[in-house]
Design a protein around this motif. Structure first.
Motif, PDB file in Angstrom:
ATOM      1  N   GLY A 156       0.816  -1.217   0.000  1.00 27.61           N
ATOM      2  CA  GLY A 156       0.000   0.000   0.000  1.00 27.61           C
ATOM      3  C   GLY A 156       0.845   1.260   0.000  1.00 27.61           C
ATOM      4  N   PHE A 157       1.844   1.321   0.889  1.00 28.88           N
ATOM      5  CA  PHE A 157       2.723   2.491   0.935  1.00 28.88           C
ATOM      6  C   PHE A 157       3.512   2.627  -0.368  1.00 28.88           C
ATOM      7  N   SER A 158       3.950   1.495  -0.900  1.00 28.12           N
ATOM      8  CA  SER A 158       4.709   1.522  -2.138  1.00 28.12           C
ATOM      9  C   SER A 158       3.849   2.027  -3.299  1.00 28.12           C
ATOM     10  N   GLY A 159       2.612   1.566  -3.370  1.00 30.70           N
ATOM     11  CA  GLY A 159       1.699   2.031  -4.411  1.00 30.70           C
ATOM     12  C   GLY A 159       1.450   3.522  -4.330  1.00 30.70           C
ATOM     13  N   LEU A 160       1.276   4.031  -3.111  1.00 29.55           N
ATOM     14  CA  LEU A 160       1.057   5.467  -2.912  1.00 29.55           C
ATOM     15  C   LEU A 160       2.248   6.274  -3.424  1.00 29.55           C
ATOM     16  N   LEU A 161       3.460   5.816  -3.105  1.00 25.47           N
ATOM     17  CA  LEU A 161       4.655   6.540  -3.547  1.00 25.47           C
ATOM     18  C   LEU A 161       4.874   6.421  -5.052  1.00 25.47           C
ATOM     19  N   THR A 162       4.332   5.368  -5.670  1.00 22.94           N
ATOM     20  CA  THR A 162       4.522   5.196  -7.112  1.00 22.94           C
ATOM     21  C   THR A 162       3.726   6.219  -7.892  1.00 22.94           C
ATOM     22  N   THR A 163       2.425   6.321  -7.634  1.00 24.76           N
ATOM     23  CA  THR A 163       1.615   7.285  -8.385  1.00 24.76           C
ATOM     24  C   THR A 163       1.905   8.723  -7.976  1.00 24.76           C
ATOM     25  N   SER A 164       2.399   8.949  -6.757  1.00 22.90           N
ATOM     26  CA  SER A 164       2.631  10.319  -6.301  1.00 22.90           C
ATOM     27  C   SER A 164       3.976  10.871  -6.762  1.00 22.90           C
ATOM     28  N   ILE A 165       5.071  10.113  -6.556  1.00 23.37           N
ATOM     29  CA  ILE A 165       6.387  10.614  -6.959  1.00 23.37           C
ATOM     30  C   ILE A 165       7.186   9.616  -7.798  1.00 23.37           C
TER      31      ILE A 165
END
Length: 237
Positions: free
Chosen positions: A129-138
């Motif tokens: 989940g954290f990794s997915g968030l960082l992928t689309t954001s930065i």
């Protein structure tokens, strides 16, 4: 001309690191790409090249993938990917870099102090989940995976192959979402295309280095990457 040279150097070093350790392309590449491109352009260039890197490498190491772990990471990433696109669109990139940089440094210190993490299915999902968030954001999915896997003590072969397979999913979805919600530019695709040959060269040399890196050296490289990333993100935020 200087920007092109800088782009090729960044991509070569980042690809070499990714192929030899299983991490590093986005973690090293994205902060430096911010130096020569607008934020959203840099993020999309990184995602396009990271996708190609995963495609180039995955077939050769596909047998080392932990499919059960991969499935949990992918499931966990879905919510993170959706939340991340709103961060990408509306949250100031400088603030996000500061938060991520601080978190990476704190957790890296804990790992250097030999913090160990018990692997559970819930933590696998949360990490995804954290990794997915960082992928689309930065465009940088690596830090949560690297921190978690280092604490768990996953073998470097499993780590490299499973994360590459995971990247194929999250980068593909992230790029589609970013283009749908915010569009793209000709500069993004031209820059990515110019860097492809250098990317391939870095992969080939990195795969040769991988055979010579033992688990201890692998951990040291991991910590150096994390410290560098955290400090750089703070300095540029």
């Amino acid at each position: 001309m200087e920007d092109w040279i800088m782009l090729l150097l960044i991509v070569f070093v980042a690809a070499l690191l990714q192929a030899s350790t299983g991490y590093g392309f986005s973690i090293i590449g994205t902060p430096f790409l911010f130096m020569i491109y607008p934020a959203h352009t840099a993020i999309q260039i990184n995602i396009i090249l990271s996708l190609w890197l995963s495609v180039f490498m995955i077939y050769k190491i596909r047998r080392e993938i932990d499919t059960a772990l991969l499935a949990r990471l992918v499931k966990g990433s879905v919510i993170g990917l959706v939340l991340g696109i709103f961060v990408y669109l509306y949250v100031d990139v400088q603030w996000l870099k500061f938060v991520v940089g601080s978190l990476v440094l704190i957790l890296t210190v804990l790992l250097v102090l030999r913090l160990t993490i018990q692997q559970t299915e819930a933590r696998d999902h949360l990490t995804g989940g954290f990794s997915g968030l960082l992928t689309t954001s930065i465009g940088v999915p690596g830090p949560p995976l690297l921190l978690y896997f280092a604490g768990v003590g996953i073998k470097k072969e499993t780590l490299r192959s499973t994360t590459l397979a995971y990247y194929l999913f999250v980068y593909s979805v992230s790029l589609i979402m970013q283009i749908l919600f915010d569009g793209t530019t000709k500069e993004t695709w031209i820059s990515a295309g110019i860097a492809l040959p250098v990317l391939l060269l870095g992969i080939l040399l990195g795969q040769l280095l991988f055979r010579w890196i033992n688990q201890t050296v692998f951990k040291i490289i991991t910590y150096i990457i994390l410290f560098f990333t955290g400090i750089y993100l703070l300095m540029t935020s």
